[in-house]
Design a protein around this motif. Structure first.
Motif, PDB file in Angstrom:
ATOM      1  N   ARG A  57       0.962  -1.156   0.104  1.00 39.23           N
ATOM      2  CA  ARG A  57      -0.049   0.060   0.109  1.00 39.23           C
ATOM      3  C   ARG A  57       0.814   1.127   0.059  1.00 39.23           C
ATOM      4  NH1 ARG A  57      -4.452  -1.130   4.746  1.00 39.23           N
ATOM      5  NH2 ARG A  57      -5.567  -3.045   3.648  1.00 39.23           N
ATOM      6  N   ASN A  85       0.462   4.885   0.804  1.00 39.06           N
ATOM      7  CA  ASN A  85      -0.537   5.524   1.564  1.00 39.06           C
ATOM      8  C   ASN A  85      -0.379   7.276   1.392  1.00 39.06           C
ATOM      9  OD1 ASN A  85      -2.019   3.682   3.412  1.00 39.06           O
ATOM     10  ND2 ASN A  85       0.286   3.194   3.595  1.00 39.06           N
ATOM     11  N   TYR A  90      -5.009   5.094  -0.070  1.00 47.32           N
ATOM     12  CA  TYR A  90      -3.714   4.253  -0.355  1.00 47.32           C
ATOM     13  C   TYR A  90      -3.989   3.660  -1.834  1.00 47.32           C
ATOM     14  CZ  TYR A  90      -6.210   0.199   1.353  1.00 47.32           C
ATOM     15  OH  TYR A  90      -7.144  -0.724   1.586  1.00 47.32           O
ATOM     16  N   ASP A 113       5.462  11.166   2.512  1.00 44.78           N
ATOM     17  CA  ASP A 113       5.926   9.943   2.998  1.00 44.78           C
ATOM     18  C   ASP A 113       4.895   8.776   2.855  1.00 44.78           C
ATOM     19  OD1 ASP A 113       6.821   7.723   4.353  1.00 44.78           O
ATOM     20  OD2 ASP A 113       7.295   8.535   6.080  1.00 44.78           O
ATOM     21  N   ARG A 162       4.586   5.712   3.359  1.00 48.02           N
ATOM     22  CA  ARG A 162       4.611   4.570   4.438  1.00 48.02           C
ATOM     23  C   ARG A 162       4.060   3.171   3.710  1.00 48.02           C
ATOM     24  NH1 ARG A 162      -0.002   6.567   6.652  1.00 48.02           N
ATOM     25  NH2 ARG A 162       0.018   8.570   5.328  1.00 48.02           N
ATOM     26  N   TYR A 163       5.054   2.999   2.718  1.00 47.44           N
ATOM     27  CA  TYR A 163       4.667   1.586   2.043  1.00 47.44           C
ATOM     28  C   TYR A 163       4.696   0.526   3.070  1.00 47.44           C
ATOM     29  CZ  TYR A 163       5.513   3.268  -2.663  1.00 47.44           C
ATOM     30  OH  TYR A 163       5.470   3.821  -4.001  1.00 47.44           O
ATOM     31  N   PHE A 164       3.873  -0.381   2.985  1.00 52.78           N
ATOM     32  CA  PHE A 164       3.927  -1.855   3.770  1.00 52.78           C
ATOM     33  C   PHE A 164       2.846  -2.779   3.034  1.00 52.78           C
ATOM     34  CE2 PHE A 164      -0.156  -2.483   6.132  1.00 52.78           C
ATOM     35  CZ  PHE A 164      -0.998  -1.168   5.901  1.00 52.78           C
ATOM     36  N   PRO A 165       3.230  -3.979   3.043  1.00 54.36           N
ATOM     37  CA  PRO A 165       2.577  -5.196   2.362  1.00 54.36           C
ATOM     38  C   PRO A 165       1.265  -5.240   2.557  1.00 54.36           C
ATOM     39  CG  PRO A 165       4.639  -6.055   3.570  1.00 54.36           C
ATOM     40  CD  PRO A 165       4.337  -4.633   4.082  1.00 54.36           C
ATOM     41  N   PRO A 223      -2.025  -6.297   3.574  1.00 51.51           N
ATOM     42  CA  PRO A 223      -2.619  -7.418   4.347  1.00 51.51           C
ATOM     43  C   PRO A 223      -3.848  -8.054   3.769  1.00 51.51           C
ATOM     44  CG  PRO A 223      -3.061  -5.432   5.891  1.00 51.51           C
ATOM     45  CD  PRO A 223      -2.272  -5.021   4.688  1.00 51.51           C
ATOM     46  N   ASP A 224      -4.487  -7.408   2.705  1.00 52.71           N
ATOM     47  CA  ASP A 224      -5.650  -7.821   2.126  1.00 52.71           C
ATOM     48  C   ASP A 224      -5.454  -8.999   0.997  1.00 52.71           C
ATOM     49  OD1 ASP A 224      -7.455  -6.783   3.871  1.00 52.71           O
ATOM     50  OD2 ASP A 224      -7.802  -4.706   2.590  1.00 52.71           O
ATOM     51  N   LEU A 225      -4.372  -8.855   0.681  1.00 50.26           N
ATOM     52  CA  LEU A 225      -3.829  -9.522  -0.638  1.00 50.26           C
ATOM     53  C   LEU A 225      -2.600 -10.561  -0.188  1.00 50.26           C
ATOM     54  CD1 LEU A 225      -3.776  -6.681  -2.962  1.00 50.26           C
ATOM     55  CD2 LEU A 225      -5.436  -8.783  -3.316  1.00 50.26           C
ATOM     56  N   ARG A 241     -14.009 -11.755   5.426  1.00 46.79           N
ATOM     57  CA  ARG A 241     -14.081 -10.563   6.073  1.00 46.79           C
ATOM     58  C   ARG A 241     -14.861  -9.407   5.100  1.00 46.79           C
ATOM     59  NH1 ARG A 241      -9.298  -8.137   6.052  1.00 46.79           N
ATOM     60  NH2 ARG A 241      -8.410  -9.545   4.590  1.00 46.79           N
ATOM     61  N   SER A 276      -9.419 -12.303  -0.424  1.00 42.90           N
ATOM     62  CA  SER A 276      -8.374 -13.025  -0.966  1.00 42.90           C
ATOM     63  C   SER A 276      -7.568 -13.858   0.152  1.00 42.90           C
ATOM     64  CB  SER A 276      -7.154 -12.172  -1.620  1.00 42.90           C
ATOM     65  OG  SER A 276      -8.007 -11.235  -2.702  1.00 42.90           O
ATOM     66  N   THR A 277      -8.013 -13.463   1.554  1.00 39.30           N
ATOM     67  CA  THR A 277      -7.346 -14.234   2.674  1.00 39.30           C
ATOM     68  C   THR A 277      -8.407 -15.289   2.998  1.00 39.30           C
ATOM     69  OG1 THR A 277      -8.148 -12.702   4.170  1.00 39.30           O
ATOM     70  CG2 THR A 277      -6.015 -12.126   3.084  1.00 39.30           C
ATOM     71  N   LEU A 331       5.069   3.209  10.501  1.00 41.25           N
ATOM     72  CA  LEU A 331       5.230   2.988   9.072  1.00 41.25           C
ATOM     73  C   LEU A 331       6.010   4.132   8.520  1.00 41.25           C
ATOM     74  CD1 LEU A 331       1.645   1.868   8.090  1.00 41.25           C
ATOM     75  CD2 LEU A 331       3.801   0.450   8.072  1.00 41.25           C
ATOM     76  N   TYR A 340      10.241   2.305  10.107  1.00 40.49           N
ATOM     77  CA  TYR A 340       9.515   1.058   9.569  1.00 40.49           C
ATOM     78  C   TYR A 340      10.283  -0.160   9.976  1.00 40.49           C
ATOM     79  CZ  TYR A 340       7.763  -2.193   6.193  1.00 40.49           C
ATOM     80  OH  TYR A 340       7.110  -3.346   5.626  1.00 40.49           O
TER      81      TYR A 340
END
Lengths: 496, 499
Positions: A78, A80, A90, A274, A276-279, A281-283, B197, B235-236, B368, B373
């Motif tokens: 994502r 953001n 995001y 910034d 704030r990339y992070f994996p 969690p929905d995929l 969900r 997807s989860t 984040l 991070y």
């Protein structure tokens, strides 16, 4: 001081899928605002993304086409930031682990001035899947801004190069090559006006010979090759002048204004993000197996280069024609359709050699004749009023000597104007050429009788006189005699 | 009737002893009487509810009824339900009417269940007392001065007060189990991915999981049959064969139905911080299990003490991103006056979110941020793996893990409201299973000073059926789960002989 410009490109190609990157909503261009915004596009509470498999296949196709590393696992992240046309707050993109890794594209840089044309390999750093944002619409309602989320979630493949280009010409040659390629492998419609293919160009300059890169500025969202050339040239000049005047370059995002031809930095507030990339969690991580790659590979047609080499080596086509035909899937399809139609109506005696010679002629008709008509009317080959089967029928009439090349030009013009099929036009305009050897002989006898002086000159060794006699014969036939036959028969008659 | 198990209620409907409309009306009457005090429901719509009951009666009449057809349930207000106000306990969504159904809602609808209304909850499921709800706190039916736990506080109070046959909840760090413990009923958080969900408003996507909140393990099993199942829109969501979670319940008969069952007792769950009376109740429950044939094994979950710090990095990180969509642009609260776009964002979010939500958005945004991070988010993910590995090791030695659900019984409203960390510690025993994605359950095990105490069961992945069997076996020989509070004399009534 001599300066060198260093250029890298990031290209957003909109993928030709039925639906959005993470939902089933349609992506047809030009629909009424928000009619293609489903609950996922609007980012209602509780909705979740589901990855579009077709988009993944497009990415794999691209990876295969540039001989890239396609890792077994890639991850959606994502990115953001807040913006009204970004409904989730995001963007789902790929950050650390993209679907396509390192690959390469070979470009042809055309001759400019005294510089000769050359080939160059441009390295691709990565290509990753992401979703497009929506659009802000200003001014539709007085004092308000509207949001159209039809485009939100449209699948994109962002293709990033190494900073390998050293001139605007190279950058544009790369962009054009990529534009051809994504259409060739049918993952993008290439429509630049509708934003299906947009480039961000990173430009920096450095003293020639210096290894360290200069500070780059990124020109955003160029959607024409002409603007790209202008923008890079202006930006390069600006950077060099700034440095020569003792200034420094600040890293920045700049926009190109086509009206002034200038680039201008965006306000720093607009880019101070910034993300704030992070994996996401929905995929789940995207897994691509060797079997997936093989399956996609099996659906892919021959590459541009393979077809180019076949045309030049096997069909003996001119390299320029072969290049032009393989420059786009549409031109290629048109050309191949004409060949296929021709084979259907082939003369039984046609040999492979004849077939190849025909191909060369077909290429000439498609590229030069049809090409100039299309250019004049600003039409795409897919919109050509003369369909491949029509052109094939007409060409078959040239190949079987029914009409001459010159007459064919009249037939083509008539077909273009919608006057019907080749046969009817030939009939109506009386364009059939005379191929009855008896009739041609009769004409020749008349011509020889009427021009004894020319015959004498020929016999005295003046080759020119032969052509003059042919000219007389053609004139006598009102241009309808088959020139090859006239030649053959005249040679026989003069041999006595 | 209000105390009837789902099976009893289903049989009553099948035998036409009562219609779904009548049964539903009975619960609606109770809700009308007690909800103004307890505040378990935030949205009620008798017309919609009774229309569903009527439709259920048709199904019952024409023989297409399923086990839950006609039975009235309460739905946590975190699930989007078409045409229903869906607020997630927030001012931000106070005016939001969902235009679509969450998967869980669809599953209940398809089963012919009746939706009694939407239940109160901590704002965006962030809280352990239901005190962060924009719609006010919820009374613990056992003592109106006390909290029901959270975040599924409304569902918890509704189940305990018999304002529904059963309810749904969601559990990100203990939000089904801790209220089940504090209100004295049975709640199950399934393995992550078993319940879709889709349409469940996200708090922390990698931890959120919906589950049943009911009067018994048997009721939970029946609800699991409806709630679980693959959903391609999530997807989860896990694509596994459908299970019948009631399949083993019938075997829990005789003197030692759990003979050979190995119960792991993690030493970290019986250490400092656990209320002595709660510990005593839990030990008594475990003793009961030994009588049923189980053996106990001392185990260790060495990284479990890191659960809370890890959770309070990861959950806020995901939440800070998940809650970005509430920007006042398309739906939800928008400030009445603002100068420009940035001002609109800031005012709308400042006004629309409560203090706890803002606190977590701030934490999440911070962890984040560029430069932080690796130290926070990435490190927390690494420890999360270690915590999951602890369980993998533990389940080599035991079949089910037991311990307290919450460190104490229900606390007084306001007692921890100003001390976030004390509040966060409510979930000290439940969070680890969310981080590992494992199923967890709380069942009533007794009382301490007149307040319910829950026993927590933790199982291996997809071991819900066994956990339900284990819980059911206990409920065959104990009656804690059958005790109900006296709503007309709360604070006073301690169940006779059960103090």
């Amino acid at each position: 001081m001599e300066w060198e410009v260093v250029i890298g490109l990031e290209t957003h190609t909109q993928l030709r899928t039925k639906s959005k990157q993470f939902s089933g909503a349609s992506i047809t261009y030009g629909a009424q605002p928000n009619t293609q915004a489903d609950e996922v596009s609007v980012a209602l509470p509780g909705v979740l993304p589901v990855l579009n498999k077709q988009a993944v296949e497009c990415a794999i196709k691209f990876g295969l086409a540039i001989n890239a590393d396609i890792p077994a696992r890639s991850v959606f992240s994502r990115k953001n930031y807040f913006y009204p046309d970004l409904p989730k707050g995001y963007q789902i993109s790929q950050f650390e682990l993209p679907v396509v890794g390192k690959g390469a594209v070979t470009i042809q840089v055309p001759a400019v001035g005294k510089n000769a044309a050359y080939e160059k390999v441009i390295n691709i750093t990565r290509a990753h899947l992401e979703e497009d944002a929506g659009k802000s619409v200003h001014g539709a309602v007085e004092g308000m801004s509207g949001i159209d989320l039809n485009r939100a979630g449209t699948p994109l493949l962002e293709i990033v190069t190494e900073p390998d280009m050293r001139s605007a010409a190279e950058a544009v040659a790369y962009a054009k090559k990529l534009h051809e390629l994504v259409q060739w492998i049918d993952i993008c419609d290439g429509n630049m006006q509708e934003g299906s293919f947009r480039c961000d160009v990173n430009v920096s300059v450095r003293p020639k010979g210096q290894e360290k890169f200069g500070t780059r500025r990124e020109i955003k969202n160029l959607n024409s090759f002409k603007f790209m050339t202008q923008a890079i040239e202006y930006e390069t000049r600006w950077q060099i002048e700034t440095l020569e005047d003792g200034g420094t370059i600040q890293q920045a995002t700049v926009l190109f204004n086509p009206d002034t031809g200038e680039t201008k930095a965006m306000r720093s507030k607009e880019e101070a993000n910034d993300y704030r990339y992070f994996p996401d969690p929905d995929l789940l991580p995207l897994e691509v197996t060797a079997a997936d790659k093989a399956r996609v590979q099996a659906t892919m047609q021959k590459s541009q280069n393979e077809e180019y080499l076949r045309y030049v080596n096997d069909l003996n086509m001119f390299p320029d024609d072969a290049r032009a035909i393989t420059s786009s899937r549409q031109i290629y399809n048109y050309f191949e359709s004409v060949l296929a139609e021709l084979r259907k109506i082939a003369v039984p005696t046609a040999t492979q050699t004849q077939d190849n010679a025909n191909a060369k002629s077909v290429a000439n008709w498609v590229i030069n004749t049809l090409g100039s008509y299309l250019n004049k009317t600003n039409l795409d080959i897919s919109e050509s009023p003369v369909r491949p089967e029509q052109l094939a029928k007409m060409l078959s009439k040239i190949f079987d000597n029914t009409i001459s090349n010159n007459a064919a030009k009249q037939v083509f013009e008539a077909m273009w104007m919608g006057e019907g099929e080749a046969d009817a036009i030939i009939e109506a305009k009386g364009l059939k050429q005379e191929s009855d050897s008896g009739a041609i002989e009769a004409i020749l006898d008349e011509v020889l009788k009427a021009n004894p002086a020319m015959v004498e000159e020929f016999k005295a060794g003046k080759e020119k006189a032969f052509n003059a006699l042919v000219g007389q014969a053609m004139k006598a036939s009102k241009g309808k005699a088959n020139p090859a036959q006239v030649n053959d028969l005249l040679k026989k008659k003069l041999a006595f | 009737m209000i105390n009837g198990s789902l099976k009893n209620l289903s049989q009553m409907l099948a035998k036409k002893e009562i219609s779904s409309v009548e049964m539903t009306q009975t619960f609606l009457d109770r809700i009308n009487k007690y909800n103004p005090t307890i505040n378990a429901y935030v949205a009620l719509d008798a017309n919609k509810t009774l229309a569903q009951a009527k439709a259920a009666d048709v199904r019952i009449a024409n023989g297409t009824a399923e086990p839950l057809t006609g039975i009235p349930f309460a739905q946590k207000d975190i699930f989007c339900a078409k045409g229903w106000q869906t607020t997630c306990g927030s001012k931000m969504l106070a005016n939001f009417v969902a235009p679509y159904d969450a998967h869980v809602i669809t599953q209940f609808d398809n089963a012919g269940a009746v939706n009694l209304g939407k239940t109160n909850m901590d704002e965006f499921a962030m809280g352990s007392s239901n005190e962060t709800s924009y719609f006010g706190g919820v009374k613990n039916p056992w003592d109106f001065d006390r909290v029901p736990g959270g975040s599924s506080g409304g569902s918890a109070a509704a189940v305990a007060a018999r304002l529904c046959a059963a309810a749904t909840g969601t559990d990100t760090g203990g939000s089904i189990r801790q209220p089940a413990s504090l209100c004295g009923f049975t709640g199950l958080k399934p393995t992550y991915g078993l319940v879709s969900r889709y349409g469940m408003i996200a708090f922390a996507s990698s931890l959120d999981q919906a589950g049943p909140m009911a009067k018994s393990a048997e009721d939970c099993a029946l609800m699991m049959n409806v709630m679980t199942g693959f959903d391609e829109r999530d997807s989860t969501s896990l694509n596994r064969p459908k299970e019948d979670y009631t399949r083993g319940l019938g075997n829990m008969q005789g003197t030692q139905p759990l003979k050979g069952l190995r119960i792991g007792l993690p030493k970290e769950y019986f250490a400092d911080g656990l209320d002595a009376n709660v510990a005593k109740v839990v030990q008594e429950a475990i003793a009961e299990y030994r009588k049923l044939g189980a053996v106990t094994v001392d185990i260790s979950l060495p990284n479990s003490q890191l659960s809370i710090p890890v959770y309070y990095v990861l959950a806020p990180a995901e939440a800070s991103s998940n809650l970005s969509r509430y920007d006042g642009v398309r739906y939800g609260h928008r400030a009445a006056e603002y100068d420009d776009l940035m001002d609109m964002y800031m005012k709308s979010r400042a006004e629309g979110f409560g203090a706890e939500v803002k606190r977590r958005i701030l934490i999440g945004t911070y962890v984040l941020s560029a430069g932080y991070y690796d130290a926070y988010y990435l490190k927390a993910q690494q420890i999360r793996r270690l915590i999951a590995d602890d369980f993998t090791q533990a389940f080599k030695q035991c079949d089910v893990i037991m311990g307290p659900t919450a460190p104490s019984t229900a606390f007084k409203a306001g007692e921890k409201a100003d001390d976030p960390v004390a509040m966060y510690l409510q979930d000290v025993y439940t969070i680890a299973t969310n981080l590992a994605g494992l199923p967890g359950m709380s069942i009533p095990a007794g009382f301490s000073n007149g307040l319910p105490v829950g026993l927590q069961l933790m199982g291996n992945y997809f071991d819900e059926a066994r956990m339900l069997d284990v819980a059911h076996a206990y409920q065959q020989v104990t009656d804690w789960h059958t005790l109900i509070p006296n709503l007309d004399k709360p604070n006073l009534v301690l169940p006779e002989g059960k103090v």
